[in-house]
Design a protein around this motif. Structure first.
Motif, PDB file in Angstrom:
ATOM      1  N   UNK B 150       0.888  -1.081   0.114  1.00  0.00           N
ATOM      2  CA  UNK B 150       0.050  -0.080  -0.099  1.00  0.00           C
ATOM      3  C   UNK B 150       0.974   1.260   0.150  1.00  0.00           C
ATOM      4  N   UNK B 151       1.998   1.233   0.597  1.00  0.00           N
ATOM      5  CA  UNK B 151       2.722   2.562   0.646  1.00  0.00           C
ATOM      6  C   UNK B 151       3.354   2.695  -0.717  1.00  0.00           C
ATOM      7  N   UNK B 152       3.554   1.460  -1.463  1.00  0.00           N
ATOM      8  CA  UNK B 152       3.804   1.747  -2.799  1.00  0.00           C
ATOM      9  C   UNK B 152       2.628   2.259  -3.793  1.00  0.00           C
ATOM     10  N   UNK B 153       1.484   1.962  -3.458  1.00  0.00           N
ATOM     11  CA  UNK B 153       0.643   2.327  -4.283  1.00  0.00           C
ATOM     12  C   UNK B 153       0.366   3.796  -4.013  1.00  0.00           C
ATOM     13  N   UNK B 154       0.629   4.288  -2.770  1.00  0.00           N
ATOM     14  CA  UNK B 154       0.451   5.823  -2.328  1.00  0.00           C
ATOM     15  C   UNK B 154       1.479   6.565  -3.188  1.00  0.00           C
ATOM     16  N   UNK B 155       2.957   6.188  -3.360  1.00  0.00           N
ATOM     17  CA  UNK B 155       3.771   6.451  -3.944  1.00  0.00           C
ATOM     18  C   UNK B 155       3.301   6.645  -5.590  1.00  0.00           C
ATOM     19  N   UNK B 156       2.762   5.824  -6.094  1.00  0.00           N
ATOM     20  CA  UNK B 156       2.359   5.493  -7.485  1.00  0.00           C
ATOM     21  C   UNK B 156       1.468   6.564  -7.796  1.00  0.00           C
ATOM     22  N   UNK B 157       0.286   7.062  -7.098  1.00  0.00           N
ATOM     23  CA  UNK B 157      -0.558   8.073  -7.399  1.00  0.00           C
ATOM     24  C   UNK B 157       0.163   9.254  -7.688  1.00  0.00           C
ATOM     25  N   UNK B 158       1.183   9.426  -6.700  1.00  0.00           N
ATOM     26  CA  UNK B 158       1.578  10.760  -6.830  1.00  0.00           C
ATOM     27  C   UNK B 158       2.587  11.026  -8.180  1.00  0.00           C
ATOM     28  N   UNK B 159       3.218   9.734  -8.305  1.00  0.00           N
ATOM     29  CA  UNK B 159       4.311   9.514  -9.407  1.00  0.00           C
ATOM     30  C   UNK B 159       3.632   9.766 -10.653  1.00  0.00           C
ATOM     31  N   UNK B 160       2.311   9.496 -10.742  1.00  0.00           N
ATOM     32  CA  UNK B 160       1.547   9.789 -12.057  1.00  0.00           C
ATOM     33  C   UNK B 160       1.778  11.094 -12.602  1.00  0.00           C
ATOM     34  N   UNK B 161       1.962  11.994 -11.719  1.00  0.00           N
ATOM     35  CA  UNK B 161       2.021  13.445 -12.077  1.00  0.00           C
ATOM     36  C   UNK B 161       3.126  13.660 -13.266  1.00  0.00           C
ATOM     37  N   UNK B 162       4.315  12.812 -12.818  1.00  0.00           N
ATOM     38  CA  UNK B 162       5.577  12.979 -13.838  1.00  0.00           C
ATOM     39  C   UNK B 162       5.069  12.788 -15.408  1.00  0.00           C
ATOM     40  N   UNK B 163       4.001  11.684 -15.584  1.00  0.00           N
ATOM     41  CA  UNK B 163       3.651  11.665 -16.845  1.00  0.00           C
ATOM     42  C   UNK B 163       3.228  12.837 -17.417  1.00  0.00           C
ATOM     43  N   UNK B 164       2.993  13.979 -16.837  1.00  0.00           N
ATOM     44  CA  UNK B 164       2.605  15.358 -17.584  1.00  0.00           C
ATOM     45  C   UNK B 164       3.789  15.839 -18.285  1.00  0.00           C
ATOM     46  N   UNK B 165       4.958  15.300 -17.920  1.00  0.00           N
ATOM     47  CA  UNK B 165       6.097  15.816 -18.943  1.00  0.00           C
ATOM     48  C   UNK B 165       5.967  15.348 -20.310  1.00  0.00           C
ATOM     49  N   UNK B 166       5.476  14.140 -20.581  1.00  0.00           N
ATOM     50  CA  UNK B 166       5.325  13.730 -21.832  1.00  0.00           C
ATOM     51  C   UNK B 166       4.054  14.095 -22.634  1.00  0.00           C
ATOM     52  N   UNK B 167       3.398  14.809 -21.811  1.00  0.00           N
ATOM     53  CA  UNK B 167       1.909  15.410 -22.096  1.00  0.00           C
ATOM     54  C   UNK B 167       0.777  14.604 -21.835  1.00  0.00           C
ATOM     55  N   UNK B 168       0.963  13.828 -20.731  1.00  0.00           N
ATOM     56  CA  UNK B 168      -0.271  13.081 -20.529  1.00  0.00           C
ATOM     57  C   UNK B 168      -1.078  14.111 -19.603  1.00  0.00           C
ATOM     58  N   UNK B 169      -2.457  14.197 -20.096  1.00  0.00           N
ATOM     59  CA  UNK B 169      -3.261  15.342 -19.511  1.00  0.00           C
ATOM     60  C   UNK B 169      -3.758  14.689 -18.127  1.00  0.00           C
ATOM     61  N   UNK B 170      -2.970  14.475 -17.238  1.00  0.00           N
ATOM     62  CA  UNK B 170      -3.585  14.232 -15.672  1.00  0.00           C
ATOM     63  C   UNK B 170      -3.570  15.475 -15.138  1.00  0.00           C
ATOM     64  N   UNK B 171      -3.794  15.527 -13.661  1.00  0.00           N
ATOM     65  CA  UNK B 171      -4.267  16.399 -13.110  1.00  0.00           C
ATOM     66  C   UNK B 171      -3.361  17.492 -13.157  1.00  0.00           C
ATOM     67  N   UNK B 172      -2.045  17.268 -12.875  1.00  0.00           N
ATOM     68  CA  UNK B 172      -0.916  18.406 -13.022  1.00  0.00           C
ATOM     69  C   UNK B 172      -0.872  19.196 -14.096  1.00  0.00           C
ATOM     70  N   UNK B 173      -1.022  18.613 -15.306  1.00  0.00           N
ATOM     71  CA  UNK B 173      -0.859  18.884 -16.643  1.00  0.00           C
ATOM     72  C   UNK B 173      -2.282  19.874 -16.765  1.00  0.00           C
ATOM     73  N   UNK B 174      -3.228  19.456 -16.225  1.00  0.00           N
ATOM     74  CA  UNK B 174      -4.334  20.362 -16.424  1.00  0.00           C
ATOM     75  C   UNK B 174      -4.375  21.403 -15.796  1.00  0.00           C
ATOM     76  N   UNK B 175      -3.799  21.327 -14.483  1.00  0.00           N
ATOM     77  CA  UNK B 175      -3.687  22.483 -13.538  1.00  0.00           C
ATOM     78  C   UNK B 175      -2.573  23.583 -14.163  1.00  0.00           C
ATOM     79  N   UNK B 176      -1.629  23.090 -14.906  1.00  0.00           N
ATOM     80  CA  UNK B 176      -0.980  24.179 -15.758  1.00  0.00           C
ATOM     81  C   UNK B 176      -1.557  24.647 -16.602  1.00  0.00           C
ATOM     82  N   UNK B 177      -2.580  24.045 -17.206  1.00  0.00           N
ATOM     83  CA  UNK B 177      -3.369  24.628 -18.245  1.00  0.00           C
ATOM     84  C   UNK B 177      -4.190  25.852 -17.639  1.00  0.00           C
ATOM     85  N   UNK B 178      -4.648  25.516 -16.289  1.00  0.00           N
ATOM     86  CA  UNK B 178      -5.508  26.380 -15.701  1.00  0.00           C
ATOM     87  C   UNK B 178      -4.642  27.730 -15.386  1.00  0.00           C
ATOM     88  N   UNK B 179      -3.416  27.643 -15.074  1.00  0.00           N
ATOM     89  CA  UNK B 179      -2.484  28.603 -15.002  1.00  0.00           C
ATOM     90  C   UNK B 179      -2.438  29.224 -16.210  1.00  0.00           C
TER      91      UNK B 179
END
Lengths: 242, 222
Positions: B150-179
C-alpha cells in the motif's frame, strides 16, 4: 526390507557429513539414532526422504529409488516426517494442517478428508483441538498435530528428526507417548533423538553416528550397557550425565 | 477575472485531469502488482540466468529517475517509429516498470519471510510445487506484503504526475493549463495538492486499517 541405504556419501561444501553410511530397515523395525550434533544423523533422515540429494550411494524406499532425482518425489507417499521445529502451517487450523495434503495430494472430498483428519487428531489425543491454530497450542500439542498430519497420509515409514528437542522438558512425555504407541502398533520408524530413555525402551536397534559414519550398531542393551568403542562410551557419559 | 474564478471555470479541465490521473493510477496499480509479483517470485526461486536478468531490471529501474524513463520510452518509441505507442501507453509502461521494480522487492521479501521448514514440511507431505506455493507460501506472505504494498500504491498515485512531462493530460498537466488561462499558480497548486490528498488519504486509511486487522488477528491467535 523397506528402507535400504547403501554407502551414502554427502558433503556440504568441504564439510563431509556422511562418509559411507549403510542402513537397512525391516518392516516394523524401530531404529534409534544417536550421536553428537553434526555427526550426520539428520542428514541421513533427510536423504532418505529426498529432502537432501546425496553425492553417491543408493537409497531405496519400497519401490522408489530416492537417489534418482526423477523418481525421488514418489518417496513422499511412503515416508512421513516429523521435524524438530514442528513446521505446522501457521495460517491453518490443526484440522486444516492435517487435511491439506489429503485434499491436495490424495484429492479427497472435504467430508472424507475431515473424517480422516479427525481420526488422526484423535489418535494423538487432540480431537478437541481441531479448530485451534498452531499459535494457540503448546509445543507438545503442536508436535502431536505434526505427527497426526504425517500419519493421516498413511505412510509406511515415519522419520522423526529430533522431534522432542525443541520442547520444554515437561512436554516431552506427551510426544514420546504418541511415538511409543506408534511403535507398538508396528510402524516402521527411524528416530533421531537425544532422549536416551525413550530410545532404550522403544528401539529395536540403535545406530551411533560418529563423524559421518556409523560408529557402532546394536540392540539398545548392547549400546547402552556394553558400548565397545571409547567414543561411544564418552558420548553416553556426556549425555547421560545431564 | 480573478484567479479563483479562472480555477472554477477550469473545473471540467481539472475533473478530466483527475479522471486521467485515476485511470493511469488504476492501470498502473494492476500492472505493477502483476509485474512485481512475477519478478519477485522469479527472484525468490533463484533460477540462475533469470535471476541475473531480473536483478538487472530492478537495478536499472530503481537506479534511474522515473522522469528519464518516461522520456526514454516515449521518445525512444518515436525514434523507432512505433506509431502504436500512445502517451497513455508510454506512461503506463514506464510507471509499471518503475513501480514494479520496487514492488517486486516487496514480494520477494514477503516470500523469503516464510521459513524454509514450511516448504520442507509440505514437500514431505507430497504436495506439488504449485500447491506448496499456492497453499502454504502465499497465504503466509500476505500479512507481510500488504502494508509495504500500500505504501507503494501511495507513491504511485503521486508519481503519475510525472507523466505530465510527456504530455499526459493528468491532474498536474491540466492544472498547468489553468495557470495558462490566468489562474494564480499558487492557488492552482493548492487545489491540486488538496485533490491529491483527498485521493491518497482513503488509501492511507485503508492501509492502516488492514495493518491493524492483521496485527489484531495475530494477537488474537497468540
Amino acid at each position: 526390507m523397506i528402507v535400504q541405504a547403501t554407502d551414502i556419501h554427502k558433503s556440504f561444501g568441504h564439510n563431509k557429513v556422511l562418509k559411507g553410511v549403510t542402513v537397512e530397515v525391516e518392516v516394523g523395525e524401530v531404529i534409534g539414532i544417536i550421536g553428537a550434533s553434526g555427526s550426520g544423523k539428520s542428514t541421513l533422515l533427510r536423504a532418505i526422504n529426498g529432502l537432501e540429494t546425496i553425492d553417491s550411494g543408493e537409497i531405496k524406499v519400497m519401490d522408489v529409488e530416492v537417489h534418482d532425482r526423477k523418481s525421488a518425489h514418489r518417496v513422499h507417499q511412503y515416508v512421513g516426517m516429523v521435524f524438530q521445529q514442528f513446521n505446522l502451517f501457521p495460517h491453518l487450523s490443526a484440522l486444516e494442517n492435517v487435511t491439506l495434503a489429503l485434499r491436495k495430494v490424495k484429492k479427497l472430498e472435504k467430508g472424507d478428508s475431515n473424517e480422516l483428519g479427525m481420526a488422526a487428531l484423535t489418535r494423538v489425543g487432540l480431537g478437541d483441538k481441531a479448530k485451534s491454530y498452531p499459535q494457540q497450542l503448546s509445543g507438545g500439542q503442536q508436535q502431536r498435530v505434526a505427527i497426526a498430519r504425517a500419519l493421516a497420509m498413511q505412510p509406511q515409514v515415519m522419520l522423526f528428526d529430533e522431534a522432542t528437542s525443541a520442547l520444554d522438558p515437561e512436554l516431552v512425555g506427551e510426544v514420546t507417548k504418541v511415538m511409543r504407541e506408534l511403535a507398538s502398533e508396528g510402524m516402521t520408524m527411524l528416530v533421531v533423538t537425544h532422549e536416551m530413555g525413550f530410545a532404550r525402551e522403544t528401539a529395536d536397534r540403535m545406530l551411533y553416528f560418529d563423524n559421518g559414519v556409523i560408529g557402532e550398531e546394536g540392540t539398545p542393551e548392547q549400546i547402552f550397557t556394553a558400548p565397545s568403542s571409547p567414543r561411544l562410551q564418552q558420548f553416553l557419559h556426556r549425555v547421560l550425565e545431564k | 477575472m480573478n484567479s479563483w474564478g479562472v480555477i472554477w471555470d477550469s473545473r471540467n479541465l481539472l475533473l478530466q485531469g483527475l479522471l486521467a490521473t485515476l485511470a493511469l493510477t488504476g492501470a498502473t496499480i494492476v500492472g505493477s502488482t502483476v509485474v512485481g509479483f512475477l519478478v519477485g517470485f522469479g527472484r525468490y526461486r533463484r533460477i540462475p540466468v533469470l535471476n541475473a536478468v531480473l536483478r538487472i531490471y530492478i537495478e536499472v529501474f530503481r537506479g534511474t529517475p522515473l522522469l528519464m524513463q518516461l522520456l526514454f520510452i516515449y521518445f525512444g518509441a518515436a525514434y523507432l517509429r512505433w506509431d502504436w505507442m500512445s502517451i497513455f501507453l508510454a506512461s503506463f509502461i514506464g510507471l509499471t516498470l518503475f513501480q514494479g521494480a520496487y514492488i517486486s522487492e516487496v514480494f520477494r521479501a514477503g516470500f523469503e519471510s516464510v521459513p524454509l521448514g514450511q516448504r520442507e514440511a509440505a514437500t514431505t507431505l507430497g504436495l506439488s510445487r504449485f500447491n506448496i506455493t499456492k497453499d502454504v507460501v502465499f497465504p503466509q506472505t500476505l500479512p507481510v506484503v500488504l502494508p509495504p504494498l500500500f505504501a507503494q500504491y501511495l507513491q504511485l498515485i503521486k508519481n503519475t504526475s510525472i507523466a505530465s512531462v510527456i504530455g499526459y493530460a493528468e491532474l498536474v498537466h491540466e492544472g498547468q493549463a489553468a495557470t495558462n488561462l490566468g489562474a494564480n499558480a499558487f492557488d492552482v497548486y493548492l487545489v491540486l495538492a488538496a485533490i491529491y490528498f483527498i485521493v491518497s488519504y482513503p488509501l492511507s486509511l485503508a492501509a492502516r486499517g488492514l495493518e491493524r486487522r492483521i496485527v489484531n488477528r495475530r494477537e488474537r491467535v497468540a
